[in-house]
Enzyme design. Structure first.
Site, PDB file in Angstrom:
ATOM      1  N   SER A 151      40.092  41.437  33.764  1.00 21.03           N
ATOM      2  CA  SER A 151      40.606  42.749  34.802  1.00 21.03           C
ATOM      3  C   SER A 151      41.380  41.236  35.446  1.00 21.03           C
ATOM      4  CB  SER A 151      39.206  42.147  36.472  1.00 21.03           C
ATOM      5  OG  SER A 151      39.650  42.661  38.298  1.00 21.03           O
ATOM      6  N   TYR A 164      32.883  35.905  40.462  1.00 22.54           N
ATOM      7  CA  TYR A 164      33.253  37.614  39.556  1.00 22.54           C
ATOM      8  C   TYR A 164      34.536  36.967  38.698  1.00 22.54           C
ATOM      9  CZ  TYR A 164      34.634  41.812  37.938  1.00 22.54           C
ATOM     10  OH  TYR A 164      35.145  43.143  37.587  1.00 22.54           O
TER      11      TYR A 164
END
Length: 258
Positions: A151, A164
């Site tokens: 990501s 995260y």
């Protein structure tokens, strides 16, 4: 996207089964739909008996067969046996897509260490386990492609979602090294770096600039598989943006809202 266009996503992708780890993932299912015609698709997820709708959608997309198997990402001890059984029953595996993961609650993770560790366990530790076992199995068959989702959150970790983001940063580094280790083996790894994806995982959150949909991410993955890409940014214009953002002074970076 038209059915014909979805079928084109399969061109130049090795024959064999498609393994989707995270059988309810919106992005994963979009990818599987594009690769489905004439293939066996294996959906791996918790509560695998409840995947009737997903199974039917893939059959409607042209899959020759859709099998559902039980998969608990956090049960590391179960990974090797599950993956070996899939390869034995349905191999060779042409494409394995790791589409499982959790976003977690950043505010909770800052005060609840167990929640922070749970996010990192699923999004990093479990991914390492699966990738290591898969790499061994695909090396043995001499072919196959691994699709790993990093990501942009891991390219430079932000205050707003650092738990995260740190897991994705670790996964990005591991997958990059694994891809190099696989060079010359007949197995390849494609690392996908999406930006904000509008879907179930981000429901209730305001969309960030240059957001994508699961279908747009799947289209980019399909193009990457056809081209043999090692890195895919979604959308592509995020790559030069983050080249610049990585140069920002930390005092400015920590103020970034997302």
């Amino acid at each position: 996207m038209s059915l014909g266009s979805k079928r084109n996503s399969r061109q130049h992708v090795d024959d064999g089964a498609v393994l989707l780890l995270g059988g309810r993932s919106e992005i994963g299912l979009e990818i599987a739909t594009r690769l489905a015609p004439g293939r066996t698709i294996v959906l791996a997820a918790r509560r695998s008996g409840d995947l009737a709708a997903e199974r039917q959608a893939l059959l409607d997309a042209g899959a020759s067969a859709v099998e559902c198997v039980e998969f608990d990402a956090d049960d590391l001890g179960s990974h090797e046996g599950l993956l070996r059984s899939v390869v034995t029953a349905h191999g060779p595996v042409a494409v394995a897509v790791l589409a499982f993961g959790i976003l977690g609650d950043q505010a909770r993770a800052e005060r609840d260490a167990r929640h922070a560790v749970a996010v990192v366990h699923t999004d990093y530790v479990a991914q390492i386990s699966v990738l290591t076992h898969l790499a061994t199995l695909l090396r043995a068959q001499g072919s196959g492609r691994l699709v790993v989702f990093s990501s942009v959150a891991g390219v430079r970790v932000r205050r707003a979602n650092y738990v995260y983001g740190s897991a994705k940063a670790g996964l990005d580094g591991f997958a990059s090294g694994l891809g190099d280790a696989l060079h010359g083996s007949g197995v390849s790894l494609m690392l996908v770096r999406p930006g904000f994806v509008v879907g179930r995982m981000t429901e209730g959150m305001s969309a960030a600039p240059m957001s994508s949909t699961p279908g747009q991410v799947a289209d980019a993955v399909g193009r990457g598989l056809r081209r043999g890409s090692a890195r895919v940014w979604v959308p592509g214009r995020l790559r030069p943006v983050f080249f610049v953002l990585r140069l920002l002074p930390q005092a400015l970076w920590r103020r970034m809202p997302r």
